[in-house]
Design a protein around this motif. Structure first.
Motif, PDB file in Angstrom:
ATOM      1  N   SER A   1       0.824  -1.191  -0.048  1.00  0.00           N
ATOM      2  CA  SER A   1       0.014  -0.166   0.331  1.00  0.00           C
ATOM      3  C   SER A   1       0.742   1.262  -0.009  1.00  0.00           C
ATOM      4  CB  SER A   1      -0.785   0.085   1.132  1.00  0.00           C
ATOM      5  OG  SER A   1      -0.106  -0.024   2.480  1.00  0.00           O
TER       6      SER A   1
ATOM      7  N   GLU B   1       1.675   2.690   2.494  1.00  0.00           N
ATOM      8  CA  GLU B   1       1.154   3.647   3.423  1.00  0.00           C
ATOM      9  C   GLU B   1       2.251   3.401   4.787  1.00  0.00           C
ATOM     10  OE1 GLU B   1      -0.950   5.987   3.544  1.00  0.00           O
ATOM     11  OE2 GLU B   1      -2.352   5.454   2.089  1.00  0.00           O
TER      12      GLU B   1
ATOM     13  N   VAL C   1      -4.958   3.352   6.055  1.00  0.00           N
ATOM     14  CA  VAL C   1      -5.445   3.149   4.558  1.00  0.00           C
ATOM     15  C   VAL C   1      -6.432   4.436   4.217  1.00  0.00           C
ATOM     16  CG1 VAL C   1      -7.319   1.755   3.359  1.00  0.00           C
ATOM     17  CG2 VAL C   1      -5.839   0.724   5.156  1.00  0.00           C
ATOM     18  N   LYS C   2      -5.535   5.207   3.342  1.00  0.00           N
ATOM     19  CA  LYS C   2      -5.777   6.654   2.849  1.00  0.00           C
ATOM     20  C   LYS C   2      -5.856   7.423   4.154  1.00  0.00           C
ATOM     21  CE  LYS C   2      -8.468   4.895  -1.295  1.00  0.00           C
ATOM     22  NZ  LYS C   2      -9.714   4.903  -1.913  1.00  0.00           N
ATOM     23  N   SER C   3      -6.927   7.972   4.483  1.00  0.00           N
ATOM     24  CA  SER C   3      -7.066   8.834   5.635  1.00  0.00           C
ATOM     25  C   SER C   3      -7.538   8.203   7.008  1.00  0.00           C
ATOM     26  CB  SER C   3      -7.891   9.971   5.460  1.00  0.00           C
ATOM     27  OG  SER C   3      -9.405   9.539   5.246  1.00  0.00           O
TER      28      SER C   3
ATOM     29  N   ASP D   1     -13.754   6.251   7.556  1.00  0.00           N
ATOM     30  CA  ASP D   1     -14.177   7.600   6.991  1.00  0.00           C
ATOM     31  C   ASP D   1     -13.364   8.487   7.907  1.00  0.00           C
ATOM     32  OD1 ASP D   1     -15.407   6.557   4.778  1.00  0.00           O
ATOM     33  OD2 ASP D   1     -17.282   6.853   5.917  1.00  0.00           O
TER      34      ASP D   1
END
Length: 243
Positions: A92, A94, A113-115, A135
């Motif tokens: 990833s 990350e 994972v992303k934000s 989220d």
């Protein structure tokens, strides 16, 4: 040494001050050397003069205990096994933080994972529990079985304006959900078949649905304050009702 003309108590105090002064000088010297070294390395790195694919720090036995490479920082035990890493994930890309057991198996991971940030607890093969923010704002906790399949969820959801819930899964499908309005039971196609709780108007009800999501049974109160019950057939015709 302190002057022998002083009293024993005063002389002892002077000796203590002298020892502390010598210690402070040694600490100051070590800190100065470390600062100069760090500054020199930083200056070399900034000028492009320092280039290496890996930096290793060994202990008195010659065993590598710290490694810094392009991926990140790795701490090893006296047997050469990696026990802690702060690096970027290979897939990833990350950032992640991991703790390993003496066999080199990851047992705890903190990753992005992303934000969204997550913390995972792992057995010898699978992830068994995950704590995260969905989220970036909805805290949830998931539990997995011995094969790593998610079986239980606990937390907040954004489905109905951020409310708490408990979810139970079977064969990767959430078949029971307990929320602030009541208990909902779904089949393996995620179709709600039974609901026990209160409506959005806080009216208590028991409802039964068929596989086509049609309401087939009801027991509870109506919006006008009266209570009753009914059963319907597949075509929607009432076959029994009270009053």
């Amino acid at each position: 040494m302190a002057d022998s003309s002083f009293s024993p108590e005063v002389a002892a105090r002077f000796e203590k001050l002298e020892r502390e002064s010598r210690m402070l000088k040694r600490v100051s010297l070590v800190m100065t050397i470390a600062l100069v070294a760090v500054t020199a390395i930083g200056a070399a790195a900034g000028s492009g003069a320092l280039r290496a694919s890996q930096l290793s720090i060994v202990d008195s036995s010659g065993v590598t205990r710290v490694k810094i490479d392009a991926a990140g920082l790795h701490l090893l035990d006296s047997g050469g096994k990696e026990r802690l890493s702060a690096a970027f994930d290979k897939k990833s890309h990350e950032p992640s933080f991991k703790l390993f057991d003496p066999r080199g198996i990851s047992r705890l991971s903190v990753y992005m994972v992303k934000s969204d940030a997550y913390l995972a607890l792992e057995d010898e093969r699978y992830t068994r529990a995950i704590l995260g923010l969905v989220d970036g704002k909805y805290p949830q906790l998931w539990f997995g079985d011995s094969s790593g399949t998610r079986q239980m969820e606990l937390g907040m959801t954004d489905v109905t304006d951020s409310v708490p819930f408990v979810g139970l899964n079977q064969k990767k499908v959430q078949t029971a959900t307990l929320g602030p309005y009541g208990l909902s039971v779904q089949d393996l196609k995620a179709v709600r078949r039974t609901f026990v709780g209160i409506s959005s108007a806080y009216i208590p009800t028991l409802e039964i649905f068929d596989a086509s999501k049609n309401q087939r049974g009801f027991l509870g109160m109506y919006t006008d304050g009266t209570s009753g019950a009914f059963l319907k057939n597949a075509s929607g015709t009432a076959t029994w009702s009270v009053p």
